[in-house]
Design a protein around this motif. Structure first.
Motif, PDB file in Angstrom:
ATOM      1  N   GLU A 110       0.839  -1.199   0.000  1.00 28.55           N
ATOM      2  CA  GLU A 110       0.000   0.000   0.000  1.00 28.55           C
ATOM      3  C   GLU A 110       0.880   1.257   0.000  1.00 28.55           C
ATOM      4  N   PHE A 111       1.925   1.270   0.827  1.00 29.65           N
ATOM      5  CA  PHE A 111       2.852   2.405   0.868  1.00 29.65           C
ATOM      6  C   PHE A 111       3.513   2.582  -0.501  1.00 29.65           C
ATOM      7  N   HIS A 112       3.928   1.470  -1.114  1.00 25.79           N
ATOM      8  CA  HIS A 112       4.618   1.539  -2.405  1.00 25.79           C
ATOM      9  C   HIS A 112       3.703   2.066  -3.511  1.00 25.79           C
ATOM     10  N   LYS A 113       2.398   1.822  -3.390  1.00 26.78           N
ATOM     11  CA  LYS A 113       1.444   2.380  -4.363  1.00 26.78           C
ATOM     12  C   LYS A 113       1.532   3.904  -4.382  1.00 26.78           C
ATOM     13  N   HIS A 114       1.886   4.481  -3.246  1.00 35.67           N
ATOM     14  CA  HIS A 114       2.028   5.936  -3.121  1.00 35.67           C
ATOM     15  C   HIS A 114       3.475   6.368  -3.359  1.00 35.67           C
ATOM     16  N   ASP A 115       4.269   5.461  -3.916  1.00 33.51           N
ATOM     17  CA  ASP A 115       5.685   5.741  -4.176  1.00 33.51           C
ATOM     18  C   ASP A 115       6.377   6.201  -2.891  1.00 33.51           C
ATOM     19  N   ALA A 116       6.070   5.503  -1.804  1.00 35.77           N
ATOM     20  CA  ALA A 116       6.622   5.867  -0.503  1.00 35.77           C
ATOM     21  C   ALA A 116       7.566   4.781   0.009  1.00 35.77           C
ATOM     22  N   GLU A 117       8.688   5.226   0.548  1.00 38.66           N
ATOM     23  CA  GLU A 117       9.652   4.333   1.196  1.00 38.66           C
ATOM     24  C   GLU A 117       9.456   4.435   2.696  1.00 38.66           C
ATOM     25  N   LEU A 118       9.506   3.304   3.375  1.00 36.31           N
ATOM     26  CA  LEU A 118       9.347   3.247   4.819  1.00 36.31           C
ATOM     27  C   LEU A 118      10.699   3.017   5.481  1.00 36.31           C
ATOM     28  N   LEU A 119      11.014   3.837   6.483  1.00 38.53           N
ATOM     29  CA  LEU A 119      12.233   3.675   7.270  1.00 38.53           C
ATOM     30  C   LEU A 119      11.857   3.572   8.742  1.00 38.53           C
ATOM     31  N   GLY A 120      12.336   2.527   9.403  1.00 36.46           N
ATOM     32  CA  GLY A 120      12.165   2.411  10.852  1.00 36.46           C
ATOM     33  C   GLY A 120      13.445   2.886  11.523  1.00 36.46           C
ATOM     34  N   ILE A 121      13.327   3.627  12.620  1.00 35.01           N
ATOM     35  CA  ILE A 121      14.516   4.126  13.319  1.00 35.01           C
ATOM     36  C   ILE A 121      14.346   3.938  14.822  1.00 35.01           C
ATOM     37  N   SER A 122      15.352   3.322  15.450  1.00 38.76           N
ATOM     38  CA  SER A 122      15.422   3.287  16.907  1.00 38.76           C
ATOM     39  C   SER A 122      16.888   3.384  17.314  1.00 38.76           C
ATOM     40  N   VAL A 123      17.118   3.466  18.614  1.00 36.12           N
ATOM     41  CA  VAL A 123      18.502   3.577  19.104  1.00 36.12           C
ATOM     42  C   VAL A 123      19.186   2.210  19.217  1.00 36.12           C
ATOM     43  N   ASP A 124      18.492   1.153  18.830  1.00 37.57           N
ATOM     44  CA  ASP A 124      19.121  -0.167  18.828  1.00 37.57           C
ATOM     45  C   ASP A 124      20.249  -0.213  17.800  1.00 37.57           C
ATOM     46  N   ALA A 128      -2.168  10.735   5.076  1.00 37.27           N
ATOM     47  CA  ALA A 128      -1.169  11.710   4.618  1.00 37.27           C
ATOM     48  C   ALA A 128      -0.690  11.368   3.208  1.00 37.27           C
ATOM     49  N   LEU A 129      -0.479  10.082   2.930  1.00 35.31           N
ATOM     50  CA  LEU A 129      -0.050   9.666   1.588  1.00 35.31           C
ATOM     51  C   LEU A 129      -1.139   9.947   0.561  1.00 35.31           C
ATOM     52  N   ASP A 130      -2.406   9.718   0.941  1.00 34.51           N
ATOM     53  CA  ASP A 130      -3.525  10.031   0.041  1.00 34.51           C
ATOM     54  C   ASP A 130      -3.523  11.514  -0.310  1.00 34.51           C
TER      55      ASP A 130
END
Length: 170
Positions: A60-74, A149-151
């Motif tokens: 679904e994210f890719h349909k909106h040409d969106a890349e997902l990044l997860g970030i933590s201090v690990d 937001a992507l919509d």
């Protein structure tokens, strides 16, 4: 809760390790929508549910040409084990040393606990924050806000004559 960076703010650029020998730089993703999900810790139950949900929503994210990044201090090795355990198909970035430096730039760092807030950012193709949200740390924020937001970004792009199909190279 932190007062994280708000919509209309230019997203601070960063370079963080994805694996022990590979980095990712935010500005390299210019031209795409980017979802940044800061979260407290890899192995906490709420984080596990949150990243698993986002992993399921990647198409679904890719349909909106969106890349997902997860970030933590690990650290990268912790991320590698967690990603393998959860079968994740998006990068987990290690905001490990100096600890929380990127989270601090986004005002999404909890200094008292030394972890990231559970904060979400959706960036437009130019690298500007289009939407941000900070969830109570014990609550999975889900994905509705991200998808809304992507919509909105897609509608804006289509109104300006940018075709989503032009970006669908997959």
């Amino acid at each position: 809760m932190a007062s994280i960076l708000s919509a209309g703010t230019a997203a601070p650029n960063f370079t963080l390790p994805v694996t022990p020998d590979q980095n990712l730089t935010l500005s390299d993703l210019k031209g795409k929508n980017v979802i940044i999900a800061f979260y407290p810790a890899d192995w906490s139950p709420v984080c596990g549910d949150q990243v698993t949900l986002y992993n399921e929503l990647l198409p679904e994210f890719h349909k909106h040409d969106a890349e997902l990044l997860g970030i933590s201090v690990d650290g990268v090795w912790c991320h590698a084990a967690f990603a393998r355990n959860r079968n994740l198909h998006f990068p987990l970035l290690a905001d490990f040393e100096p600890k929380g430096e990127v989270a601090r730039k986004y005002r999404a760092y909890r200094a008292t606990e030394g972890v990231c807030e559970r904060a979400l950012f959706v960036l437009d193709r130019e690298g500007t924050i289009a939407w941000s949200y900070c969830s109570p740390i014990a609550i999975n924020p889900g994905a509705d806000g991200i998808l809304d937001a992507l919509d909105q970004l897609s509608k804006k792009a289509n109104a300006h004559g940018h075709s989503e199909d032009a970006h669908q190279q997959k």
